[in-house]
Enzyme design. Structure first.
Site, PDB file in Angstrom:
ATOM      1  N   LYS A  82       0.851  -1.188   0.000  1.00  0.00           N
ATOM      2  CA  LYS A  82       0.000   0.000   0.000  1.00  0.00           C
ATOM      3  C   LYS A  82       0.876   1.223   0.000  1.00  0.00           C
ATOM      4  CE  LYS A  82      -4.374   1.024   0.052  1.00  0.00           C
ATOM      5  NZ  LYS A  82      -5.426   0.251  -0.625  1.00  0.00           N
ATOM      6  N   VAL A 183     -20.388   0.315  -7.153  1.00  0.00           N
ATOM      7  CA  VAL A 183     -20.539  -1.117  -6.851  1.00  0.00           C
ATOM      8  C   VAL A 183     -21.992  -1.451  -6.487  1.00  0.00           C
ATOM      9  CG1 VAL A 183     -19.811  -2.997  -5.347  1.00  0.00           C
ATOM     10  CG2 VAL A 183     -18.137  -1.285  -6.061  1.00  0.00           C
TER      11      VAL A 183
HETATM   12  P1  NAD Z   1     -18.854   5.013  -4.566  1.00  0.00           P
HETATM   13  O1  NAD Z   1     -18.246   6.224  -3.960  1.00  0.00           O
HETATM   14  O2  NAD Z   1     -19.104   4.974  -6.032  1.00  0.00           O
HETATM   15  O3  NAD Z   1     -20.253   4.703  -3.855  1.00  0.00           O
HETATM   16  C1  NAD Z   1     -20.475   4.759  -2.485  1.00  0.00           C
HETATM   17  C2  NAD Z   1     -21.902   5.265  -2.283  1.00  0.00           C
HETATM   18  O4  NAD Z   1     -22.240   5.130  -0.900  1.00  0.00           O
HETATM   19  C3  NAD Z   1     -22.082   6.748  -2.665  1.00  0.00           C
HETATM   20  O5  NAD Z   1     -23.162   6.862  -3.578  1.00  0.00           O
HETATM   21  C4  NAD Z   1     -22.364   7.421  -1.326  1.00  0.00           C
HETATM   22  O6  NAD Z   1     -23.266   8.504  -1.446  1.00  0.00           O
HETATM   23  C5  NAD Z   1     -22.995   6.282  -0.534  1.00  0.00           C
HETATM   24  N1  NAD Z   1     -22.917   6.421   0.921  1.00  0.00           N
HETATM   25  C6  NAD Z   1     -21.927   6.925   1.675  1.00  0.00           C
HETATM   26  N2  NAD Z   1     -22.240   6.856   2.978  1.00  0.00           N
HETATM   27  C7  NAD Z   1     -23.466   6.284   3.049  1.00  0.00           C
HETATM   28  C8  NAD Z   1     -24.321   5.931   4.113  1.00  0.00           C
HETATM   29  N3  NAD Z   1     -23.975   6.152   5.381  1.00  0.00           N
HETATM   30  N4  NAD Z   1     -25.513   5.364   3.822  1.00  0.00           N
HETATM   31  C9  NAD Z   1     -25.872   5.138   2.545  1.00  0.00           C
HETATM   32  N5  NAD Z   1     -25.102   5.450   1.489  1.00  0.00           N
HETATM   33  C10 NAD Z   1     -23.911   6.011   1.737  1.00  0.00           C
HETATM   34  O7  NAD Z   1     -17.919   3.792  -4.091  1.00  0.00           O
HETATM   35  P2  NAD Z   1     -17.863   2.337  -4.741  1.00  0.00           P
HETATM   36  O8  NAD Z   1     -16.747   2.291  -5.716  1.00  0.00           O
HETATM   37  O9  NAD Z   1     -19.230   1.904  -5.134  1.00  0.00           O
HETATM   38  O10 NAD Z   1     -17.385   1.476  -3.475  1.00  0.00           O
HETATM   39  C11 NAD Z   1     -18.282   1.122  -2.440  1.00  0.00           C
HETATM   40  C12 NAD Z   1     -17.517   0.455  -1.315  1.00  0.00           C
HETATM   41  O11 NAD Z   1     -16.859  -0.707  -1.803  1.00  0.00           O
HETATM   42  C13 NAD Z   1     -16.425   1.310  -0.685  1.00  0.00           C
HETATM   43  O12 NAD Z   1     -16.353   1.019   0.689  1.00  0.00           O
HETATM   44  C14 NAD Z   1     -15.167   0.840  -1.372  1.00  0.00           C
HETATM   45  O13 NAD Z   1     -14.022   1.027  -0.540  1.00  0.00           O
HETATM   46  C15 NAD Z   1     -15.461  -0.643  -1.522  1.00  0.00           C
HETATM   47  N6  NAD Z   1     -14.714  -1.237  -2.632  1.00  0.00           N
HETATM   48  C16 NAD Z   1     -14.893  -0.809  -3.898  1.00  0.00           C
HETATM   49  C17 NAD Z   1     -14.174  -1.384  -4.936  1.00  0.00           C
HETATM   50  C18 NAD Z   1     -14.385  -0.945  -6.369  1.00  0.00           C
HETATM   51  O14 NAD Z   1     -13.996  -1.685  -7.269  1.00  0.00           O
HETATM   52  N7  NAD Z   1     -15.024   0.177  -6.631  1.00  0.00           N
HETATM   53  C19 NAD Z   1     -13.259  -2.415  -4.662  1.00  0.00           C
HETATM   54  C20 NAD Z   1     -13.118  -2.872  -3.349  1.00  0.00           C
HETATM   55  C21 NAD Z   1     -13.852  -2.275  -2.338  1.00  0.00           C
END
Ligand code: NAD
Length: 349
Positions: A82, A183
């Site tokens: 990281k 996601v």
């Molecule tokens: P993103 O930022 O596109 O979506 C996250 C969504 O969650 C946003 O729309 C935000 O408004 C919403 N949100 C935030 N706090 C909230 C709450 N308290 N209640 C309801 N909604 C809330 O992020 P993403 O890429 O979709 O990733 C989602 C999660 O998955 C993150 O924790 C990320 O670390 C994890 N993750 C993502 C990936 C990836 O490939 N994108 C890979 C591994 C892990």
């Protein structure tokens, strides 16, 4: 409190920690390499405003080690790493990311980096201008990472349902999704396609409502989702959401989602287990993007969504089998399997 880097490294089994400073851009960063005993290391760059240098180091070490666990459990012939960039006033972002790119290039393929909190498409372009050891999210990269992550979460749910009920039987299932971002929306789409009842929420209500309308599922007000009676609760927003109060209110049989570090503290895995809620560890289910990135670099191919699903489902099956046999929470089983495999790798290498 002082920083004892070498003590922290030997305690956590780290190979290398590098401090990076660039006078011109104001960059101050750390790179931690946890394990390269089976192949190169993988880990994104997190850019965050840390309260202290110590907090940055601890975050970097914790995340690098977690990446090794993810790699090991997903069967990736590589380990964890990281980088953290201290987001400080006056930081010249382009200069900083380009400097990081040159540093990564210098490491000659021992460390592959990519997106994380604070490192967006623009930052990845700056990195890619200086190094080929970076995973990009656009057409130059290993395909859609959000879909890859959603596929893993879906596969984990299927394993969980089969473990409890002998079958997934989607048309009879209700899944509540917290967070309808990249996601969460893709996961919702997959679940709608197989006929599950989906309920979702997002603090960005405009975004959440538009996803729900487009896919035809029910949108609920944020913070009401935890107590909805359902088969699966899928955290796809932030970490730390499963704490004492939330677990008390949780009305799901299974927790399976994509968000990183959903347990507020590690003992919350035990509390879920005692409450009879099957918690599938986030670091097993959300490895889809890592799988895509790793195989893109190592084998020059884009892993299919089916391939991702089967890798993650197999890992989840093994964890659930052992959890049942030994009466130990799945998150403890997953950690123990990962630690054991790391030890085996290190003996062989
Ligand atoms: P993103 O930022 O596109 O979506 C996250 C969504 O969650 C946003 O729309 C935000 O408004 C919403 N949100 C935030 N706090 C909230 C709450 N308290 N209640 C309801 N909604 C809330 O992020 P993403 O890429 O979709 O990733 C989602 C999660 O998955 C993150 O924790 C990320 O670390 C994890 N993750 C993502 C990936 C990836 O490939 N994108 C890979 C591994 C892990």
């Amino acid at each position: 409190m002082g920083i004892h880097i070498l003590d922290a490294m030997s305690r956590g089994g780290f190979e290398e920690v590098i401090g990076v400073h660039d006078r011109k851009s104001g960059l101050r960063a750390l790179i931690a390499i946890h394990d390269t005993s089976l192949g190169p290391s993988f880990g994104g760059i997190r850019r965050l405003s840390y309260l202290s240098e110590r907090a940055a180091l601890m975050d970097c070490l914790r995340l690098a080690r977690a990446m090794t666990h993810k790699c090991v459990l997903a069967g990736i012939p590589g380990g964890g790493a990281k980088a953290v960039v201290l987001d400080e006033p006056g930081l010249d972002l382009e200069g900083a990311y380009r400097h990081m790119g040159r540093k990564v290039e210098e490491m000659g393929g021992r460390f592959y980096t990519g997106p994380d909190v604070g490192t967006d498409g623009q930052a990845l372009d700056w990195l890619a201008a200086e190094t080929s050891y970076v995973t990009r999210t656009g057409p130059e990269g290993p395909g859609d990472l959000g879909s890859a992550t959603a596929a893993g979460a879906f596969a984990g749910m299927r394993a969980g349902l089969r473990h409890l009920d002998g079958e997934s039987d989607w048309p009879a299932r209700k899944v509540v999704i917290q967070g309808l971002g990249d996601v969460g929306a893709k996961l919702a789409q997959r679940l709608v396609e197989v006929g599950a009842t989906v309920v979702g929420t997002d603090i960005d209500t405009d975004r959440g409502l538009s996803v729900a309308r487009e896919l035809g599922f029910e949108f609920v007000e944020p913070s009401t989702e935890v107590q909805i009676e359902c088969d699966v609760f899928a955290p796809c927003a932030l970490g730390g959401i499963l704490h004492d109060v939330a677990i008390e209110r949780l009305n799901a049989r299974i927790v399976a989602g994509a968000a990183n570090n959903v347990l507020a503290k590690s003992h919350h895995g035990d509390i879920l287990h005692r409450r009879g809620i099957l918690y599938l560890p986030d670091f097993v289910l959300n490895a889809g993007a890592l799988i895509r990135g790793a195989f893109f670099h190592l084998e020059n191919r884009i892993e299919t969504l089916e391939g991702i699903e089967s890798r993650i489902e197999n890992a989840a099956d093994e964890i659930l089998r052992r959890s049942k046999a030994d009466h130990v929470p799945p998150v403890r089983v997953a950690t123990a399997i990962a630690e054991q495999r790391i030890a085996e790798r290190r003996v062989d290498s």
